[in-house]
Design a protein around this motif. Structure first.
Motif, mmCIF file in Angstrom:
data_model
loop_
_atom_site.group_PDB
_atom_site.id
_atom_site.type_symbol
_atom_site.label_atom_id
_atom_site.label_comp_id
_atom_site.label_asym_id
_atom_site.label_seq_id
_atom_site.Cartn_x
_atom_site.Cartn_y
_atom_site.Cartn_z
ATOM 1 N N VAL A 1 1.707 -49.682 34.657
ATOM 2 C CA VAL A 1 0.163 -51.175 34.811
ATOM 3 C C VAL A 1 0.535 -51.743 36.070
ATOM 4 O O VAL A 1 0.371 -52.859 36.530
ATOM 5 N N PHE A 2 1.858 -52.619 35.797
ATOM 6 C CA PHE A 2 2.790 -53.536 36.041
ATOM 7 C C PHE A 2 2.803 -53.163 37.710
ATOM 8 O O PHE A 2 2.809 -53.358 38.555
ATOM 9 N N ASN A 3 3.128 -51.656 38.088
ATOM 10 C CA ASN A 3 3.353 -51.648 39.150
ATOM 11 C C ASN A 3 2.211 -51.451 40.066
ATOM 12 O O ASN A 3 2.486 -51.402 41.028
ATOM 13 N N LYS A 4 1.128 -50.260 39.139
ATOM 14 C CA LYS A 4 0.115 -50.752 39.902
ATOM 15 C C LYS A 4 -0.768 -52.199 40.387
ATOM 16 O O LYS A 4 -1.438 -52.641 41.945
ATOM 17 N N SER A 5 -0.048 -52.544 39.236
ATOM 18 C CA SER A 5 -1.056 -54.493 39.882
ATOM 19 C C SER A 5 -0.637 -54.583 40.721
ATOM 20 O O SER A 5 -0.966 -55.965 41.809
ATOM 21 N N LEU B 1 -4.531 -54.591 44.149
ATOM 22 C CA LEU B 1 -6.239 -56.197 43.515
ATOM 23 C C LEU B 1 -6.630 -54.877 42.105
ATOM 24 O O LEU B 1 -7.336 -54.213 41.993
ATOM 25 N N ILE B 2 -6.107 -55.553 40.765
ATOM 26 C CA ILE B 2 -7.517 -55.211 39.750
ATOM 27 C C ILE B 2 -7.986 -56.604 38.857
ATOM 28 O O ILE B 2 -7.190 -57.593 38.363
ATOM 29 N N PRO B 3 -9.423 -55.931 38.997
ATOM 30 C CA PRO B 3 -9.555 -57.153 38.488
ATOM 31 C C PRO B 3 -9.639 -57.118 36.988
ATOM 32 O O PRO B 3 -9.319 -56.823 36.150
ATOM 33 N N ILE B 4 -9.354 -58.588 37.243
ATOM 34 C CA ILE B 4 -9.337 -59.269 35.415
ATOM 35 C C ILE B 4 -9.866 -58.366 33.861
ATOM 36 O O ILE B 4 -8.565 -58.067 33.229
ATOM 37 N N ASP B 5 -10.874 -58.249 34.212
ATOM 38 C CA ASP B 5 -11.293 -57.500 33.231
ATOM 39 C C ASP B 5 -10.957 -56.159 32.757
ATOM 40 O O ASP B 5 -10.557 -55.599 31.582
ATOM 41 N N ALA B 6 -10.665 -55.388 34.099
ATOM 42 C CA ALA B 6 -10.021 -54.365 33.624
ATOM 43 C C ALA B 6 -8.711 -54.363 33.859
ATOM 44 O O ALA B 6 -8.322 -53.323 33.006
ATOM 45 N N LEU B 7 -7.869 -55.267 33.730
ATOM 46 C CA LEU B 7 -6.634 -55.302 33.356
ATOM 47 C C LEU B 7 -6.473 -55.293 31.547
ATOM 48 O O LEU B 7 -5.346 -54.162 30.812
ATOM 49 N N CYS B 8 -7.013 -55.944 31.528
ATOM 50 C CA CYS B 8 -7.611 -56.094 30.299
ATOM 51 C C CYS B 8 -7.391 -54.654 28.860
ATOM 52 O O CYS B 8 -6.978 -54.366 28.247
ATOM 53 N N ASP B 9 -8.487 -53.954 29.775
ATOM 54 C CA ASP B 9 -9.043 -52.399 29.286
ATOM 55 C C ASP B 9 -7.603 -51.884 29.360
ATOM 56 O O ASP B 9 -7.206 -51.312 28.122
ATOM 57 N N GLU B 10 -7.635 -51.554 30.221
ATOM 58 C CA GLU B 10 -5.732 -50.740 30.422
ATOM 59 C C GLU B 10 -4.975 -51.712 29.348
ATOM 60 O O GLU B 10 -4.782 -50.520 28.782
ATOM 61 N N LEU B 11 -4.701 -52.560 29.424
ATOM 62 C CA LEU B 11 -3.435 -53.114 28.126
ATOM 63 C C LEU B 11 -4.189 -52.520 26.857
ATOM 64 O O LEU B 11 -2.860 -52.303 26.150
ATOM 65 N N ALA C 1 2.815 -61.363 29.921
ATOM 66 C CA ALA C 1 3.562 -61.502 31.535
ATOM 67 C C ALA C 1 2.576 -60.858 32.361
ATOM 68 O O ALA C 1 2.817 -61.404 33.597
ATOM 69 N N ILE C 2 2.482 -59.401 32.505
ATOM 70 C CA ILE C 2 1.681 -58.352 33.268
ATOM 71 C C ILE C 2 0.655 -59.556 33.836
ATOM 72 O O ILE C 2 0.226 -59.931 35.210
ATOM 73 N N VAL C 3 -0.186 -59.544 32.782
ATOM 74 C CA VAL C 3 -1.903 -60.703 33.012
ATOM 75 C C VAL C 3 -1.623 -61.940 33.918
ATOM 76 O O VAL C 3 -1.746 -62.829 34.658
ATOM 77 N N LEU C 4 0.014 -62.502 33.039
ATOM 78 C CA LEU C 4 0.178 -63.697 34.237
ATOM 79 C C LEU C 4 0.879 -63.948 35.486
ATOM 80 O O LEU C 4 -0.111 -64.499 35.826
ATOM 81 N N ILE C 5 1.186 -62.977 35.801
ATOM 82 C CA ILE C 5 1.704 -62.550 37.184
ATOM 83 C C ILE C 5 0.354 -61.772 37.634
ATOM 84 O O ILE C 5 0.395 -62.712 38.621
ATOM 85 N N ARG D 1 -0.639 -64.101 40.780
ATOM 86 C CA ARG D 1 -1.003 -63.295 42.259
ATOM 87 C C ARG D 1 -2.485 -63.653 42.798
ATOM 88 O O ARG D 1 -2.180 -63.826 44.401
ATOM 89 N N GLN D 2 -3.311 -63.565 42.211
ATOM 90 C CA GLN D 2 -4.545 -63.670 42.698
ATOM 91 C C GLN D 2 -5.181 -64.857 43.260
ATOM 92 O O GLN D 2 -5.917 -65.113 43.744
#
Length: 265
Positions: A14-18, A22-32, A149-153, A157-158
């Motif tokens: 997930v980190f490498n993809k982000s 650009l991953i919407p925060i909602d989608a990022l939370c779903d994956e995590l 850390a992933i969410v913060l980065i 970035r966004q």
């Protein structure tokens, strides 16, 4: 041990993809959430929930409901605001539901952790992790730290991309307006003055009459502004145009011209 290695490997993916997409925060939370198997609530310092995701095993009949006004429950927010360090593995035997207008949670034995998020040494938000029946293990806490850390980065970035886009929009507007003739600047300023908000209609002959220019000058400046992606135009017949402003910075640049019409800045 193997389980946490697999989860860290998935988090790395997930980190490498982000880092490249650009991953919407909602989608990022779903994956995590799917990886660490606990509920995630991302919120700002005012308690506004920016994104959240519910683990499948903690889903209930209220899961499909939206959080009312997307607000973090007050007792979590109060705890978050009282300290700048993480609140780890807190316990509630008979917790309240995180959704509004529901007294008790359908699950018992809630465990939660709250991690603050800092930007430039300032607390700008936090992440609430919730799970039920089992406390957070050391492995869970490692996963939560990595998730934070992933969410913060991604958030930083966004935000940086937004700042860069704002700077680019300002530069585009300045270059475009600077390239116009005196008459074209007058015509474009008059056009924008006719628009209330971001969308409106104008008539070329009317603008030309007000600015002592010609309809061809008005038409020319509209084409130039549209080519610079400052506005979008749509014909309304009988030389009428619908105008949509795409870059608000154009108003600021034309206000400068209006204050100093004879200065070529």
């Amino acid at each position: 041990m193997d389980n946490i290695v697999i989860k860290i490997h998935r988090l790395n993916s997930v980190f490498n993809k982000s880092a490249t997409t650009l991953i919407p925060i909602d989608a990022l939370c779903d994956e995590l959430c799917d990886i660490i198997n606990c509920n995630i609530y991302l919120f700002d310092v005012s308690g506004n929930i920016r994104a959240y995701a519910i683990a499948e095993k903690f889903s209930c009949k209220y899961t499909a409901c939206s959080l009312e006004n997307k607000r973090l429950p007050q007792y979590y927010l109060k705890m978050f605001l009282q300290s700048n360090i993480s609140v780890l593995d807190m316990y509630e035997k008979n917790p309240k539901c995180t959704y509004p207008d529901v007294d008790k949670c359908l699950f018992k034995n809630r465990y939660y952790s709250i991690y603050p998020i800092f930007s430039a040494y300032k607390k700008v938000g936090g992440i609430l992790f919730i799970k039920y029946e089992e406390p957070f293990s050391e492995s869970d806490m490692v996963l939560c730290e990595y998730t934070r850390a992933i969410v913060l980065i991604e958030i930083l970035r966004q935000e940086q991309e937004k700042i860069q886009q704002i700077s680019m929009d300002m530069a585009k507007a300045k270059v475009a307006v600077d390239s116009l003739t005196f008459s074209e600047k007058k015509a474009l300023k008059a056009i924008l003055d006719e628009i209330d908000g971001n969308v409106g209609e104008i008539f070329l002959n009317s603008i030309a009459s007000k600015t002592y220019t010609t309809p061809s000058t008005v038409s020319s400046v509209l084409k130039k502004a549209e080519l610079a992606s400052l506005i979008f135009t749509k014909s309304r017949g009988v030389k009428g145009k619908q105008i949509k402003i795409l870059n608000e910075n154009i108003r600021n640049e034309l206000d400068k011209f209006d204050k100093n019409p004879r200065i070529n800045y």
